[in-house]
Design an enzyme around this catalytic site. Structure first.
Site, PDB file in Angstrom:
ATOM      1  N   ASP A 115       3.050   7.034  12.408  1.00  0.00           N
ATOM      2  CA  ASP A 115       3.514   6.383  11.277  1.00  0.00           C
ATOM      3  C   ASP A 115       2.684   5.404  10.555  1.00  0.00           C
ATOM      4  OD1 ASP A 115       6.197   7.512  11.406  1.00  0.00           O
ATOM      5  OD2 ASP A 115       6.428   6.194  13.136  1.00  0.00           O
ATOM      6  N   GLY A 137       5.892   9.942   2.800  1.00  0.00           N
ATOM      7  CA  GLY A 137       6.421  11.601   3.196  1.00  0.00           C
ATOM      8  C   GLY A 137       7.168  12.162   2.139  1.00  0.00           C
ATOM      9  N   MET A 138       8.401  12.748   2.658  1.00  0.00           N
ATOM     10  CA  MET A 138       8.919  13.423   1.636  1.00  0.00           C
ATOM     11  C   MET A 138      10.199  12.680   0.756  1.00  0.00           C
ATOM     12  SD  MET A 138       8.159  16.689   2.050  1.00  0.00           S
ATOM     13  CE  MET A 138       9.563  17.476   1.664  1.00  0.00           C
ATOM     14  N   ASP A 177      17.119 -32.433 -14.780  1.00  0.00           N
ATOM     15  CA  ASP A 177      16.193 -32.572 -13.569  1.00  0.00           C
ATOM     16  C   ASP A 177      16.659 -32.652 -12.310  1.00  0.00           C
ATOM     17  OD1 ASP A 177      13.832 -32.439 -15.440  1.00  0.00           O
ATOM     18  OD2 ASP A 177      13.425 -34.533 -14.890  1.00  0.00           O
TER      19      ASP A 177
END
Length: 508
Positions: free
Chosen positions: A294, A429-430, A36
């Site tokens: 964006d 996106g790409m 513990d």
């Protein structure tokens, strides 16, 4: 009782030790068996502390079980008093040592007779509360102890500070970006012309707790830690408190307006509207970013949010209200405060999930197939299995989420950090097509197992090769649909034939 190998909130003694080790010159003694006593290692690693963690374990072993703990506990308290000369020693049992049902209060009383340090027993029910609840209770207990002590000794300052001032309550060790948030909150208060009276518990001295009532109000930025102390100070000294987490443009403005209301009620006559407008339009980049092309590309994207109450609620509001992202569901592991969470997020998401079962969370994520996840370190692991990006927004976290650089989540600088986190968490996106063309992480031969941590499905080499021919931007969905198909029909392995069968079953 349920055996768990992942916990979102640790056991109660972790919360108590977080508070004890946050204060300056306070020593924690943990009455516990070996196993513990991992707090020291965890804190030293995550916080990157230069100094040793001020926590000692009073080990429960076979000798203690045979003779009782009193002699050993008292000896450890008096020894640490002589070696470290702390202002306060906090004794805490763990769930395991609590089974012994020993009279630790009596041990503390006996030890206090021979120590120069103050000694208290953490007043926490280890069977009923978790780390967060215990931390909140322990902080309140220490605040109450020193204010009552000052009152008895006639050493309690009277009156308020000459200028508007604030106590920031709730920043602690092992908190998610707490130190950075505290720096940003101090800057915000300075910009508002408000002096910081005390910050507790992180870096505070217990001797200065008697100064708390001199502040004009208390700021409690986190729902999980500081609420009980603020309620106590309001009841005993009539101190108002503001408990709006200033995360995101809207909530930061709401927090500032609430502060304005609290100060003006005490005769301050302040007006922060021009400041809010200036920060929102010209200083914070978040408001501009939310209107940029964006951010518009994110509109309608699906996300899920999961974490503690403070961060999950704030992130849900930011995504839905400020960035136009659809939150399919929002969830929290703070089951003890579920009503508050539901009230905060219900209008900003389709569904609310209250659970601390990581398997249920993983399955809930897989069912809705979001474009991004915002959660804890566990959801980050789930996201890797499902090929879904994840932004970490709440504890528990990995060491990478204790950054050395300045990354607050609160205030106007925090809005910028959150915007970056959100935007960079989506695959946009790409990116997928570029990965297909040039190669990258998405084309590595990594097979993720199913929709949750419990899945044991595997892919054959031929099945994997066929899967890799599918364009990256739909591959994750095809993979999950195929695994669901296989699971429903009892397949333990996915071959090319199973992949084609799954494709025909959905009419693709």
């Amino acid at each position: 009782m349920k055996l768990a190998y992942w916990m979102y909130a640790g056991p109660a003694h972790i919360g108590t030790l977080r508070i004890a080790s946050s204060f300056k010159n306070v020593h924690g003694i943990m009455h516990a068996p070996l196993g513990d006593d991992y707090f020291n290692v965890m804190r030293s690693m995550l916080e990157r502390e230069r100094n040793f963690t001020p926590v000692t374990t009073s080990v429960v072993d076979r000798h203690v079980l045979a003779r009782g703990s009193q002699e050993k506990v008292v000896d450890n308290i008096t020894r640490k008093d002589a070696e470290e000369h702390p202002d306060l020693i906090v004794l805490t049992p763990t769930c395991t040592s609590s089974i012994l049902q020993e009279d630790l209060e009596n041990f503390v009383s006996r030890a206090a007779q021979t120590t120069d340090s103050d000694v208290i027993l953490a007043d926490v029910n280890h069977y009923r509360v978790n780390e967060l609840q215990a931390a909140d209770r322990t902080l309140e207990q220490i605040v109450q102890f020193y204010l009552e002590k000052a009152r008895k000794e006639g050493d309690l300052p009277t009156g308020k500070t000459a200028k508007p001032s604030v106590n920031i309550i709730g920043t602690s060790t092992l908190g998610f970006h707490h130190q950075h948030d505290c720096t940003e909150l101090k800057r915000l208060m300075a910009d508002l012309g408000i002096e910081v009276n005390e910050v507790i518990p992180e870096g505070a001295s217990v001797h200065n707790l008697k100064r708390l009532p001199q502040a004009w109000f208390n700021l409690v930025p986190y729902r999980e830690l500081g609420q009980m102390s603020a309620q106590y100070l309001k009841k005993e000294f009539g101190m108002p408190f503001v408990d709006i987490a200033p995360m995101g443009v809207v909530e930061t403005a709401r927090c500032i307006r609430k502060i304005q209301q609290v100060l003006n009620a005490q005769g301050a006559a302040v007006d922060y509207e021009e400041f809010i407008n200036e920060q929102t339009l010209h200083v914070s980049q978040a408001a501009w970013f939310s209107r940029s092309i964006d951010c518009q590309n994110l509109t309608g994207k699906k996300a899920v949010v999961y974490g503690d109450n403070t961060h999950a609620a704030a992130m849900t509001k930011i995504l839905a209200r400020e960035m136009g992202i659809k939150v399919v569901w929002a969830g929290t592991y703070c089951k003890y405060d579920a009503d508050w969470f539901r009230d905060q997020v219900s209008e900003y998401c389709d569904d609310v999930l209250i659970t601390d079962d990581h398997g249920a969370v993983g399955d809930a994520i897989a069912r809705v197939e979001p474009s991004a996840i915002f959660g804890t370190q566990m959801e980050r692991h789930v996201g890797k299995r499902l090929d879904i990006p994840c932004g970490v927004i709440a504890a528990p976290v990995h060491i990478q989420n204790f950054p050395i650089g300045y990354k607050p989540f609160m205030g106007y600088e925090g809005t910028n950090q959150i915007c970056d986190l959100v935007y960079n968490s989506f695959t946009l996106g790409m990116e997928d097509h570029l990965l297909e063309i040039f190669g990258g992480h998405d084309t590595k031969e990594v097979i993720h197992k199913g929709i949750s941590a419990d899945s044991d499905l595997a892919w054959t080499a031929e099945g994997q090769a066929e899967l890799n021919k599918i364009p990256g931007f739909v591959r994750g969905k095809v993979k999950r649909n195929t695994e669901k198909f296989a699971r429903d029909r009892g397949f333990s392995e996915i071959s090319v034939e199973v992949l084609y069968a799954a494709k025909e079953a959905v009419g693709a």
